[in-house]
Design a protein around this motif. Structure first.
Motif, mmCIF file in Angstrom:
data_model
loop_
_atom_site.group_PDB
_atom_site.id
_atom_site.type_symbol
_atom_site.label_atom_id
_atom_site.label_comp_id
_atom_site.label_asym_id
_atom_site.label_seq_id
_atom_site.Cartn_x
_atom_site.Cartn_y
_atom_site.Cartn_z
ATOM 1 N N LEU A 1 0.845 -1.192 0.000
ATOM 2 C CA LEU A 1 0.000 0.000 0.000
ATOM 3 C C LEU A 1 0.882 1.245 0.000
ATOM 4 O O LEU A 1 2.102 1.157 0.046
ATOM 5 N N GLY A 2 0.268 2.418 -0.034
ATOM 6 C CA GLY A 2 1.026 3.651 -0.157
ATOM 7 C C GLY A 2 1.657 4.108 1.144
ATOM 8 O O GLY A 2 1.221 3.733 2.244
ATOM 9 N N ALA A 3 2.670 4.956 1.014
ATOM 10 C CA ALA A 3 3.299 5.555 2.199
ATOM 11 C C ALA A 3 2.282 6.357 2.990
ATOM 12 O O ALA A 3 2.330 6.402 4.228
ATOM 13 N N ASP A 4 1.343 6.990 2.304
ATOM 14 C CA ASP A 4 0.316 7.770 2.981
ATOM 15 C C ASP A 4 -0.568 6.881 3.841
ATOM 16 O O ASP A 4 -0.933 7.239 4.972
ATOM 17 N N GLN B 1 -5.900 10.513 -4.050
ATOM 18 C CA GLN B 1 -5.230 10.603 -2.756
ATOM 19 C C GLN B 1 -6.138 10.114 -1.642
ATOM 20 O O GLN B 1 -5.701 9.390 -0.743
ATOM 21 N N LEU B 2 -7.401 10.517 -1.701
ATOM 22 C CA LEU B 2 -8.345 10.090 -0.680
ATOM 23 C C LEU B 2 -8.481 8.577 -0.666
ATOM 24 O O LEU B 2 -8.439 7.946 0.400
ATOM 25 N N ALA B 3 -8.640 7.969 -1.836
ATOM 26 C CA ALA B 3 -8.779 6.513 -1.909
ATOM 27 C C ALA B 3 -7.554 5.821 -1.331
ATOM 28 O O ALA B 3 -7.674 4.830 -0.595
ATOM 29 N N SER B 4 -6.380 6.353 -1.625
ATOM 30 C CA SER B 4 -5.147 5.774 -1.075
ATOM 31 C C SER B 4 -5.084 5.966 0.431
ATOM 32 O O SER B 4 -4.714 5.049 1.180
ATOM 33 N N ASN B 5 -5.448 7.156 0.917
ATOM 34 C CA ASN B 5 -5.483 7.423 2.356
ATOM 35 C C ASN B 5 -6.371 6.426 3.086
ATOM 36 O O ASN B 5 -6.033 5.938 4.171
ATOM 37 N N LEU B 6 -7.524 6.114 2.492
ATOM 38 C CA LEU B 6 -8.497 5.262 3.167
ATOM 39 C C LEU B 6 -8.039 3.812 3.279
ATOM 40 O O LEU B 6 -8.588 3.049 4.089
ATOM 41 N N HIS B 7 -7.015 3.444 2.525
ATOM 42 C CA HIS B 7 -6.441 2.116 2.699
ATOM 43 C C HIS B 7 -5.772 1.960 4.066
ATOM 44 O O HIS B 7 -5.455 0.834 4.473
ATOM 45 N N ALA B 8 -5.586 3.066 4.759
ATOM 46 C CA ALA B 8 -4.985 2.998 6.103
ATOM 47 C C ALA B 8 -5.764 2.070 7.023
ATOM 48 O O ALA B 8 -5.195 1.458 7.934
#
Length: 323
Positions: free
Chosen positions: A255-258, A283-290
């Motif tokens: 997953l992303g660094a974010d 960016q939001l979609a990547s953030n939500l992978h948190a």
């Protein structure tokens, strides 16, 4: 307490909020901003971008939205979105007062915002917020309280805030600077007629700035909802800027660094809501992978080792240019 709505939510993203600081005005200090926003940052263009983000966030389970009087037209953009979607009745809306936006929709302004925690500013900005958000506002926060803020000792202000709380509004505060912990502990001692005034605290906490953690744990234990801002360190933890250890953990998780940076905060037992400051839907979609990042003890230890001395962290943040 409006955050009780989130306690019963079953979606994994319910405790990730969307902050609109990056899209409510043309200038901000986040890294990479020149690539994230339209070339022409007109009011209409940023309104459209904000609504796109809100639609995406709501569809993916995000239920807390965070704005401020100083975030340009963020309150207006959010109010427009809420008005056009009357069926959206399960969200929590927070705003802040204490800074006045002064950039006049410019990115090269000498001063983008002016701070004042006096009663007169509260009364003026409370009326401005009410005109836009009306009864959709759930939480009103004092913006960026520091240990020397008059908001910690002004009894007239406390009385007016307590009156707003009696009318159903939750009262909170945000913090910034290397002495965040001192500000939180001072705010926890503020009471009106024997009752604690504040119900929430919003602070900067991330892989690079962890000094406030003990105070946030104390606030949580005292019954406050903890909201974490700047979990991405204004872009310093995003791909292309992230330290090697963050990038390595991201590669291991796929997953992303974010997402890793946000997951680092989400796993804290005192963190009630962690804000995404995304400026694009991707960016939001990547953030939500948190919400699905697996941080085991080894990965957490490697991230913990990146913490900077608070004074150095905040000095570097102060040097970030407005883009």
């Amino acid at each position: 307490m409006p955050f009780a709505r989130l306690a019963s939510a079953t979606t994994p993203t319910a405790h990730i909020g969307l902050g609109l600081a990056a899209v409510g005005r043309p200038g901000y200090i986040n890294l990479g901003r020149e690539d994230d926003l339209p070339a022409v940052r007109s009011v209409d263009a940023l309104r459209e971008r904000t609504h796109e983000l809100l639609d995406a966030a709501y569809a993916q389970g995000v239920r807390y939205y965070d704005v401020a009087r100083s975030y340009g037209r963020s309150e207006e953009f959010l109010a427009d979105w809420l008005h056009s979607r009357p069926g959206v009745d399960d969200v929590v809306v927070g705003s802040k007062w204490g800074y006045t936006y002064t950039a006049d929709w410019r990115t090269d302004a000498e001063a983008h915002e002016i701070k004042d925690h006096g009663v007169a500013t509260y009364e003026r900005q409370r009326a401005e917020t009410a005109e836009l958000l009306g009864d959709r506002l759930d939480l009103y926060q004092i913006h960026s309280v520091t240990p020397d803020s008059p908001a910690l000792t002004d009894r007239k202000l406390h009385a007016e805030l307590a009156e707003a709380a009696a009318g159903g509004l939750s009262i909170g505060f945000s913090t910034s600077g290397p002495a965040q912990a001192d500000a939180i502990r001072a705010a926890l001692a503020v009471s009106v007629d024997g009752a604690p005034l504040f119900r929430t605290v919003q602070s900067t906490y991330n892989v690079l700035e962890t000094s406030v953690a003990p105070a946030l744990a104390e606030a949580h234990d005292a019954g406050l909802t903890v909201i974490v801002k700047e979990a991405m360190a204004n872009g310093r933890l995003a791909a292309g800027h992230a330290p090697d250890a963050v990038a390595a953990v991201a590669a291991q998780t796929g997953l992303g660094a974010d997402a890793v940076a946000l997951a680092f905060v989400l796993c804290r037992p005192w963190a009630g809501v962690v804000l995404s400051g995304a400026a694009t839907a991707n960016q939001l979609a990547s953030n939500l992978h948190a919400a699905v990042v697996d941080l085991d003890e080894d990965r957490l230890a490697r991230l913990d080792a990146l913490a900077e001395e608070p004074g150095a962290y905040w000095e570097r943040r102060a040097q970030l240019p407005w883009h």
